[in-house]
Write an enzyme that holds these catalytic residues in place. Sequence first.
Site, PDB file in Angstrom:
ATOM      1  N   HIS A   1     -37.585 -44.003  -9.322  1.00 22.01           N
ATOM      2  CA  HIS A   1     -36.413 -43.814  -8.465  1.00 22.01           C
ATOM      3  C   HIS A   1     -36.622 -42.640  -7.517  1.00 22.01           C
ATOM      4  O   HIS A   1     -36.289 -42.711  -6.329  1.00 22.01           O
ATOM      5  CB  HIS A   1     -35.185 -43.584  -9.348  1.00 22.01           C
ATOM      6  CG  HIS A   1     -33.925 -43.326  -8.597  1.00 22.01           C
ATOM      7  ND1 HIS A   1     -33.383 -42.061  -8.473  1.00 22.01           N
ATOM      8  CD2 HIS A   1     -33.093 -44.155  -7.920  1.00 22.01           C
ATOM      9  CE1 HIS A   1     -32.275 -42.129  -7.766  1.00 22.01           C
ATOM     10  NE2 HIS A   1     -32.073 -43.382  -7.413  1.00 22.01           N
TER      11      HIS A   1
ATOM     12  N   SER B   1     -29.531 -48.719  -8.156  1.00 25.25           N
ATOM     13  CA  SER B   1     -30.948 -48.422  -7.957  1.00 25.25           C
ATOM     14  C   SER B   1     -31.754 -48.723  -9.212  1.00 25.25           C
ATOM     15  O   SER B   1     -32.830 -49.341  -9.150  1.00 25.25           O
ATOM     16  CB  SER B   1     -31.131 -46.949  -7.573  1.00 25.25           C
ATOM     17  OG  SER B   1     -30.492 -46.662  -6.342  1.00 25.25           O
TER      18      SER B   1
ATOM     19  N   ARG C   1     -36.800 -43.047 -13.845  1.00 24.14           N
ATOM     20  CA  ARG C   1     -36.319 -41.967 -12.994  1.00 24.14           C
ATOM     21  C   ARG C   1     -37.436 -41.459 -12.077  1.00 24.14           C
ATOM     22  O   ARG C   1     -37.172 -41.074 -10.940  1.00 24.14           O
ATOM     23  CB  ARG C   1     -35.747 -40.821 -13.844  1.00 24.14           C
ATOM     24  CG  ARG C   1     -34.986 -39.783 -13.036  1.00 24.14           C
ATOM     25  CD  ARG C   1     -34.095 -38.933 -13.906  1.00 24.14           C
ATOM     26  NE  ARG C   1     -32.922 -39.650 -14.356  1.00 24.14           N
ATOM     27  CZ  ARG C   1     -31.781 -39.753 -13.662  1.00 24.14           C
ATOM     28  NH1 ARG C   1     -31.688 -39.191 -12.462  1.00 24.14           N
ATOM     29  NH2 ARG C   1     -30.750 -40.397 -14.156  1.00 24.14           N
TER      30      ARG C   1
END
Length: 221
Positions: A49, A22, A46
């Site tokens: 994500h 990812s 992050r």
Amino acid sequence: MPMPSDIVLDAASDPREIERRSFALIDAECPELRPFSGPLWTIARRCIHTLGDVDIVSSLRLSEAGMERGLAALRRGCTIFTDTRMAAAGMPQRRLGPLGVTVEAMMALPCLEEVAASAGVTRSRAAVELLAPRMGGQIVVIGNAPTALLALLEYLDGVPEDDPAVPALIVGMPVGFVNAAQSKEWLCRTALPYFTLLGRKGGSAVAAACINALAILAQEE
């Protein structure tokens, strides 16, 4: 019904491999001239994500001072105040426990409903007004309630940025249509140490993701 033949799955299946894959896709889809680099890109990635949206990168505002003070606070075992139990649940003890960090959900305050009703304000605002004197040097994570962020900014209005009353880091990412964008715009115009996501997007999950990224960085260093 069998899977249609035009749907092609990624081969990654192990949780760590899925996360690695990812992040690699995020790196590939974001332009090389990114607004963040180094540890700040780790935090931004992050957030991307968590929301599954690379387009938020242009709306993220992650201050260097916020990162540095946030890392220092985590390393000394600070308290993290959150506006929701959901945000608290998004910061697992496996990451915070080794640092001696504790999480306090503001909405769990006893008699909060009665205090808010008597003052004619939201529970989130009432919670911040009650706890703001304890937030100096700690981390505040707001992912849901614009009224909580507004209350905190009002409390800190006029307070010097190096005053002990100022939190080490304010993660202000409330989501919604009423005053969410305005509260975050105010935050990013201050000299306070902050992370925010401009506009209507946000939420407890992405606010918690910032702390998870910081906790990983704190333990790696």
